[in-house]
Design a protein around this motif. Structure first.
Motif, short mmCIF file in Angstrom:
data_model
loop_
_atom_site.label_atom_id
_atom_site.label_comp_id
_atom_site.label_asym_id
_atom_site.label_seq_id
_atom_site.Cartn_x
_atom_site.Cartn_y
_atom_site.Cartn_z
N LEU A 130 35.81 33.73 35.87
CA LEU A 130 36.19 34.51 34.65
C LEU A 130 35.32 35.84 34.42
CD1 LEU A 130 38.03 34.73 31.99
CD2 LEU A 130 36.30 33.22 30.98
N GLY A 131 34.32 35.76 34.68
CA GLY A 131 33.59 36.88 34.66
C GLY A 131 33.97 38.09 35.84
N LEU A 132 34.03 37.56 36.99
CA LEU A 132 34.46 38.42 37.85
C LEU A 132 36.06 39.06 37.40
CD1 LEU A 132 33.70 39.56 40.66
CD2 LEU A 132 35.19 37.73 41.49
N SER A 133 36.89 38.20 36.90
CA SER A 133 38.22 38.74 36.68
C SER A 133 38.21 39.83 35.49
CB SER A 133 39.06 37.61 36.04
OG SER A 133 39.20 36.49 36.95
N ILE A 134 37.13 39.51 34.60
CA ILE A 134 37.01 40.62 33.35
C ILE A 134 36.54 41.88 34.18
CG2 ILE A 134 35.73 41.07 31.50
CD1 ILE A 134 35.61 38.35 30.89
N VAL A 135 35.65 41.86 35.03
CA VAL A 135 35.37 43.11 35.80
C VAL A 135 36.56 43.71 36.58
CG1 VAL A 135 33.67 43.97 37.63
CG2 VAL A 135 33.03 42.25 35.94
N TYR A 136 37.07 43.23 37.03
CA TYR A 136 38.46 43.53 37.86
C TYR A 136 39.52 44.24 36.92
CZ TYR A 136 36.64 41.43 42.12
OH TYR A 136 35.96 40.91 43.07
N PHE A 192 48.94 47.09 42.35
CA PHE A 192 47.53 47.66 42.30
C PHE A 192 46.64 46.88 42.07
CE2 PHE A 192 44.42 50.09 40.18
CZ PHE A 192 43.76 50.88 41.28
N SER A 193 46.82 46.14 40.75
CA SER A 193 45.85 45.35 40.21
C SER A 193 45.56 44.07 41.06
CB SER A 193 46.09 44.70 38.81
OG SER A 193 46.42 45.81 37.85
N PHE A 194 46.73 43.51 41.77
CA PHE A 194 46.52 42.39 42.73
C PHE A 194 45.72 42.77 43.72
CE2 PHE A 194 47.96 39.91 46.06
CZ PHE A 194 47.91 38.51 45.67
N ILE A 195 45.81 44.03 44.39
CA ILE A 195 45.22 44.47 45.67
C ILE A 195 43.86 44.54 45.45
CG2 ILE A 195 45.05 46.33 47.40
CD1 ILE A 195 47.94 46.54 47.35
N THR A 196 43.47 45.18 44.44
CA THR A 196 42.34 45.41 43.80
C THR A 196 41.41 44.06 43.63
OG1 THR A 196 42.57 47.44 42.42
CG2 THR A 196 40.71 46.38 41.93
N ALA A 197 42.11 43.05 42.83
CA ALA A 197 41.34 41.94 42.86
C ALA A 197 41.20 41.04 43.86
CB ALA A 197 42.09 41.13 41.71
N ASN A 199 40.83 42.17 47.32
CA ASN A 199 40.01 42.74 48.42
C ASN A 199 38.94 42.99 48.05
OD1 ASN A 199 42.49 42.47 50.33
ND2 ASN A 199 43.43 44.45 49.87
N GLU A 200 38.45 43.14 46.78
CA GLU A 200 37.23 43.68 46.29
C GLU A 200 36.19 42.72 46.90
OE1 GLU A 200 33.88 44.96 44.65
OE2 GLU A 200 34.50 42.90 44.28
N GLN A 212 30.98 27.52 46.59
CA GLN A 212 32.09 27.09 45.89
C GLN A 212 33.00 28.13 45.44
OE1 GLN A 212 33.23 24.11 47.34
NE2 GLN A 212 31.60 23.95 48.65
N LYS A 213 32.45 29.07 45.03
CA LYS A 213 33.18 30.03 44.08
C LYS A 213 33.39 31.45 44.73
CE LYS A 213 31.49 28.24 39.82
NZ LYS A 213 30.87 28.63 38.46
N TYR A 214 33.18 31.46 46.26
CA TYR A 214 33.39 32.57 46.96
C TYR A 214 34.95 32.98 46.73
CZ TYR A 214 28.59 33.02 48.56
OH TYR A 214 27.17 33.17 48.74
N THR A 215 35.35 34.27 47.08
CA THR A 215 36.50 34.81 47.12
C THR A 215 36.71 35.05 48.69
OG1 THR A 215 36.00 36.98 46.60
CG2 THR A 215 36.54 35.73 45.00
N VAL A 216 37.94 35.20 49.21
CA VAL A 216 38.15 35.49 50.66
C VAL A 216 37.39 36.73 51.26
CG1 VAL A 216 40.50 34.48 50.49
CG2 VAL A 216 40.44 36.81 49.84
N ALA A 217 37.19 37.81 50.65
CA ALA A 217 36.38 38.72 50.70
C ALA A 217 35.11 38.45 51.33
CB ALA A 217 36.31 40.11 49.87
N ILE A 218 34.56 37.66 50.47
CA ILE A 218 33.15 36.91 50.66
C ILE A 218 33.13 36.16 52.04
CG2 ILE A 218 30.86 36.28 50.06
CD1 ILE A 218 31.67 36.91 47.14
N GLY A 219 34.06 35.13 51.95
CA GLY A 219 34.32 34.10 53.00
C GLY A 219 34.43 34.62 54.43
N LEU A 220 35.07 35.94 54.27
CA LEU A 220 35.27 36.68 55.69
C LEU A 220 33.91 36.89 56.23
CD1 LEU A 220 37.53 37.73 57.69
CD2 LEU A 220 37.26 39.77 56.45
N GLN A 221 33.00 37.16 55.80
CA GLN A 221 31.61 37.69 56.45
C GLN A 221 30.85 36.47 56.97
OE1 GLN A 221 28.62 39.12 53.89
NE2 GLN A 221 28.64 37.29 52.25
N LYS A 222 31.25 35.28 56.76
CA LYS A 222 30.49 34.08 57.23
C LYS A 222 30.82 34.15 58.70
CE LYS A 222 31.04 30.04 55.59
NZ LYS A 222 31.71 28.75 55.03
#
Length: 267
Positions: A130-136, A192-197, A199-200, A212-222
């Motif tokens: 929720l906090g990350l969504s508010i930032v985006y 635009f909003s969807f791509i921002t949220a 890929n960020e 367990q709360k990672y998004t795909v952008a963070i999961g990719l670096q694994k």
């Protein structure tokens, strides 16, 4: 073949080649040893299965979908109401508000990492989707308001006045006349909003500590090691990351044209 066709083919080849390389590497069973070969050595779903099951990428996709859905829904609603207010109503400091929105759009995102991190920590919103969504949402709103303001301002006031003459209330006019006419702009800002949220990376990495709360952008670096990289898994994960964006655009792109004339008053 005319030069126009040659130019179009060359442009499409240049544009689509990275996507071809990503998908073909994802299904190549010997992706790490592919080198510069244009064709994969074979077709295998091994990397996709590894990424989806053992690496837990499905969980990351779900987290990103939740964040993107919240960002798109709230930003579209708030931006539309703000655009209508700015374009249609007269109030004090209206120009100042628009200038402040424009200034917020110009600030580099990297300059906001530390201030937003400290603010989220004080509000106990770290490690929260929720906090990350508010930032985006804060990132998406300035562009969305400016974009939708142009669509609302381009609609003649006579169209709205005709609806009032026919007995419509403001809510009915908004739903039946104004909303269909600004639908193309609403779709554009939603994309635009969807791509921002989706890929960020920087803010997601800074705000989220629970795996367990990672998004795909963070999961990719694994899939990147200290001295090596699993290119097959990286390209498979990148393909899974790209597909929702493509599907979302395909689902809404026809509305960018169909909404231009919807809701207009016939003479």
């Amino acid at each position: 073949m005319c030069w126009h066709s040659v130019g179009v083919i060359a442009l499409l080849t240049f544009t689509l080649f990275p996507a071809y390389w990503m998908v073909s590497t994802a299904v190549d069973p010997h992706a790490s040893a592919r080198g510069g070969n244009l064709l994969p050595s074979g077709v295998s779903w091994e990397h996709v299965q590894l990424v989806w099951s053992r690496a837990g990428f499905g969980r990351y996709l779900m987290n990103s979908a939740i964040v993107a859905a919240l960002t798109v829904t709230v930003s579209s609603l708030v931006a539309l109401l703000a655009a209508v207010a700015v374009a249609r109503f007269q109030f004090r400091c209206r120009t100042t508000v628009m200038v402040m929105i424009l200034i917020a759009q110009m600030i580099p995102l990297e300059a906001l990492v530390i201030p937003l991190f400290l603010q989220a920590r004080s509000l106990h919103m770290l490690n929260s989707l929720l906090g990350l969504s508010i930032v985006y949402l804060a990132f998406s709103l300035p562009f969305a308001v400016w974009q939708l303001r142009g669509f609302v301002a381009a609609i003649p006031r006579e169209v709205e006045e005709a609806a009032y003459v026919d007995g419509c209330s403001w809510i009915q006019m908004f739903r039946q006349i104004l909303l269909p006419l600004v639908a193309p702009g609403l779709v554009a800002t939603s994309v635009f909003s969807f791509i921002t949220a989706w890929n960020e990376f920087i803010f997601a990495l800074t705000f989220l500590q629970d795996q367990q709360k990672y998004t795909v952008a963070i999961g990719l670096q694994k899939f990147f090691g200290e001295n090596t990289a699993d290119w097959g898994s990286i390209m498979a994960a990148s393909t899974l990351l790209t597909m929702p964006v493509v599907l979302f655009f395909l689902a809404v792109q026809h509305r960018m044209v169909s909404g231009l004339s919807a809701g207009a008053v016939k003479g």
